[in-house]
Motif scaffolding. Structure first.
Motif, PDB file in Angstrom:
ATOM      1  N   ILE A   5       0.835  -1.210   0.000  1.00 33.26           N
ATOM      2  CA  ILE A   5       0.000   0.000   0.000  1.00 33.26           C
ATOM      3  C   ILE A   5       0.869   1.259   0.000  1.00 33.26           C
ATOM      4  N   GLN A   6       2.013   1.218   0.693  1.00 32.94           N
ATOM      5  CA  GLN A   6       2.897   2.392   0.689  1.00 32.94           C
ATOM      6  C   GLN A   6       3.528   2.612  -0.675  1.00 32.94           C
ATOM      7  N   LEU A   7       3.961   1.538  -1.305  1.00 38.72           N
ATOM      8  CA  LEU A   7       4.540   1.669  -2.641  1.00 38.72           C
ATOM      9  C   LEU A   7       3.485   2.205  -3.610  1.00 38.72           C
ATOM     10  N   MET A   8       2.279   1.674  -3.545  1.00 35.04           N
ATOM     11  CA  MET A   8       1.218   2.114  -4.449  1.00 35.04           C
ATOM     12  C   MET A   8       0.873   3.583  -4.215  1.00 35.04           C
ATOM     13  N   ARG A   9       0.870   4.009  -2.968  1.00 33.08           N
ATOM     14  CA  ARG A   9       0.602   5.432  -2.685  1.00 33.08           C
ATOM     15  C   ARG A   9       1.724   6.308  -3.219  1.00 33.08           C
ATOM     16  N   GLY A  10       2.962   5.845  -3.061  1.00 34.27           N
ATOM     17  CA  GLY A  10       4.093   6.601  -3.581  1.00 34.27           C
ATOM     18  C   GLY A  10       4.014   6.749  -5.090  1.00 34.27           C
ATOM     19  N   VAL A  11       3.724   5.659  -5.779  1.00 31.72           N
ATOM     20  CA  VAL A  11       3.569   5.713  -7.232  1.00 31.72           C
ATOM     21  C   VAL A  11       2.395   6.625  -7.582  1.00 31.72           C
ATOM     22  N   GLY A  12       1.307   6.499  -6.825  1.00 27.04           N
ATOM     23  CA  GLY A  12       0.140   7.347  -7.065  1.00 27.04           C
ATOM     24  C   GLY A  12       0.466   8.821  -6.934  1.00 27.04           C
ATOM     25  N   ASN A  13       1.246   9.163  -5.925  1.00 23.01           N
ATOM     26  CA  ASN A  13       1.629  10.568  -5.742  1.00 23.01           C
ATOM     27  C   ASN A  13       2.485  11.072  -6.899  1.00 23.01           C
ATOM     28  N   ALA A  54       5.576  10.463 -15.594  1.00 23.13           N
ATOM     29  CA  ALA A  54       5.290   9.715 -14.367  1.00 23.13           C
ATOM     30  C   ALA A  54       5.861   8.306 -14.425  1.00 23.13           C
ATOM     31  N   ARG A  55       5.847   7.712 -15.597  1.00 27.41           N
ATOM     32  CA  ARG A  55       6.361   6.348 -15.751  1.00 27.41           C
ATOM     33  C   ARG A  55       7.861   6.303 -15.423  1.00 27.41           C
ATOM     34  N   ARG A  56       8.608   7.287 -15.903  1.00 19.43           N
ATOM     35  CA  ARG A  56      10.053   7.335 -15.634  1.00 19.43           C
ATOM     36  C   ARG A  56      10.322   7.528 -14.137  1.00 19.43           C
ATOM     37  N   LEU A  57       9.559   8.424 -13.514  1.00 22.03           N
ATOM     38  CA  LEU A  57       9.754   8.662 -12.083  1.00 22.03           C
ATOM     39  C   LEU A  57       9.387   7.434 -11.258  1.00 22.03           C
ATOM     40  N   ALA A  58       8.320   6.743 -11.637  1.00 16.44           N
ATOM     41  CA  ALA A  58       7.960   5.508 -10.935  1.00 16.44           C
ATOM     42  C   ALA A  58       9.062   4.463 -11.120  1.00 16.44           C
ATOM     43  N   GLY A  59       9.672   4.432 -12.302  1.00 17.31           N
ATOM     44  CA  GLY A  59      10.792   3.517 -12.542  1.00 17.31           C
ATOM     45  C   GLY A  59      11.967   3.805 -11.619  1.00 17.31           C
ATOM     46  N   LEU A  60      12.232   5.096 -11.393  1.00 16.43           N
ATOM     47  CA  LEU A  60      13.301   5.464 -10.459  1.00 16.43           C
ATOM     48  C   LEU A  60      12.955   5.037  -9.034  1.00 16.43           C
ATOM     49  N   LEU A  61      11.684   5.174  -8.663  1.00 16.88           N
ATOM     50  CA  LEU A  61      11.247   4.745  -7.334  1.00 16.88           C
ATOM     51  C   LEU A  61      11.451   3.235  -7.176  1.00 16.88           C
ATOM     52  N   ILE A  62      11.057   2.467  -8.165  1.00 15.79           N
ATOM     53  CA  ILE A  62      11.204   1.008  -8.107  1.00 15.79           C
ATOM     54  C   ILE A  62      12.686   0.628  -8.079  1.00 15.79           C
ATOM     55  N   ALA A  63      13.501   1.334  -8.852  1.00 17.41           N
ATOM     56  CA  ALA A  63      14.949   1.050  -8.851  1.00 17.41           C
ATOM     57  C   ALA A  63      15.533   1.256  -7.454  1.00 17.41           C
TER      58      ALA A  63
END
Length: 196
Positions: free
Chosen positions: A160-168, A181-190
């Protein structure tokens, strides 16, 4: 048997395979148009993308709200089904997680536009949001658990925290064509990866 019984019986019957395919085509087209042009895009644009007439869309979805809700549910189900399929077909659990987050971002960019329209019906929006969480949090958790078990990522991030972070990271993406947003989410996952 009276007419109301026949109507209930027809409603309870599952749709034919071709009707399900046609509806999926309409919903995929509507989602693509909503991503590109927003949820206020003309129905004729959705019809053109789906290769049907506008009357066909109105026959399936009499109001824009009906169409928006159907697109929302369709996209949730697509993300739900994609998680296990990606885990099964992916080279690694991390690769599956990465691909799933990309699909989730695509959904969220559309969802923010849908949410703005659906806000006029708070009870309906709350029910859809609960449906979203019930369906997607377990899928994300399964992907995270698989990647953590494989030693690819940290194990202390709740889904839920990861999903909220991606959502933000996705907020506002539909209004700025230069915001990726896709690139930034990729950086978060990395950032979840364990050092090698």
């Amino acid at each position: 048997m009276n007419d109301s019984d026949g109507g209930a019986e027809r409603a309870a019957r599952p749709k034919r395979a071709d009707a399900q395919r046609n509806e999926k085509t309409l919903l995929d087209a509507a989602a693509a148009v909503f991503v590109a042009s927003g949820v206020d895009a003309p129905v004729r644009d959705i019809a053109a993308k789906a290769g049907v007439g506008t009357a066909t869309i109105y026959r399936h979805f009499p109001t824009r709200a009906d169409l928006i809700i159907a697109v929302y549910r369709h996209q949730v189900e697509a993300c739900t089904e994609a998680g296990p399929a990606l885990l099964e077909a992916g080279a690694t659990p991390y690769a599956a997680l990465e691909r799933w987050i990309g699909l989730f971002v695509d959904f969220l960019v559309t969802k923010h536009g849908l949410a703005a329209v659906l806000r006029s019906d708070d009870a309906g929006f709350d029910a859809l949001h609960a449906y979203f969480l019930d369906r997607l949090v377990p899928v994300c958790a399964r992907l995270l658990d698989a990647a953590a078990a494989a030693g690819e990522i940290r194990s202390d991030i709740p889904a839920i925290q990861l999903m909220r972070g991606v959502g933000n990271l996705c907020i506002g993406a539909e209004h700025d064509p230069h915001y990726d947003a896709r690139r930034l989410a990729g950086l978060l996952i990395a950032g979840l990866r364990l050092p090698r």
